[in-house]
Motif scaffolding. Structure first.
Motif, mmCIF file in Angstrom:
data_model
loop_
_atom_site.group_PDB
_atom_site.id
_atom_site.type_symbol
_atom_site.label_atom_id
_atom_site.label_comp_id
_atom_site.label_asym_id
_atom_site.label_seq_id
_atom_site.Cartn_x
_atom_site.Cartn_y
_atom_site.Cartn_z
ATOM 1 N N GLU A 59 0.826 -1.207 0.000
ATOM 2 C CA GLU A 59 0.000 0.000 0.000
ATOM 3 C C GLU A 59 0.858 1.254 0.000
ATOM 4 N N ARG A 60 0.256 2.316 -0.511
ATOM 5 C CA ARG A 60 0.850 3.649 -0.401
ATOM 6 C C ARG A 60 -0.258 4.582 0.049
ATOM 7 N N LYS A 68 3.275 7.336 2.871
ATOM 8 C CA LYS A 68 3.701 6.215 3.714
ATOM 9 C C LYS A 68 3.450 4.928 2.937
ATOM 10 N N HIS A 69 4.450 4.067 2.897
ATOM 11 C CA HIS A 69 4.338 2.791 2.203
ATOM 12 C C HIS A 69 4.313 1.654 3.221
ATOM 13 N N SER A 70 3.641 0.571 2.845
ATOM 14 C CA SER A 70 3.647 -0.600 3.720
ATOM 15 C C SER A 70 3.610 -1.871 2.875
#
Length: 82
Positions: A59-60, A68-70
């Motif tokens: 995700e972004r 934020k990236h995950s």
């Protein structure tokens, strides 16, 4: 309605190398069918069945000044959890 109980939760800042080493350790434990998670004196032991569900999500989240990236890796199964 199903109840949700958090058996273990941890969030720590680590280097890429430290995270890679941790994922290798988890992979070895998954292969044996028993995963133990320890934090201080607390330990949770999970007995994994042969067949599991693997979910991977990237995700972004974009905000005006930063994003934020995950990367989430989730393993699921039905039945007894511990």
């Amino acid at each position: 309605m199903a109840e949700k109980e958090v058996l273990f939760k941890s969030e720590e800042s680590k280097t890429r190398g430290e995270i890679a080493a941790f994922l290798r350790q988890i992979a070895e434990k998954v292969e044996t069918g028993v995963v133990s998670l320890t934090q201080g004196e607390r330990e949770v032991v999970l007995n994994l069945p042969e067949n599991l569900i693997l979910e991977i999500k990237a995700e972004r989240k974009v905000k005006p000044e930063k994003s934020k990236h995950s990367l989430e890796i989730e393993i699921e199964w039905r039945g007894e959890t511990a």
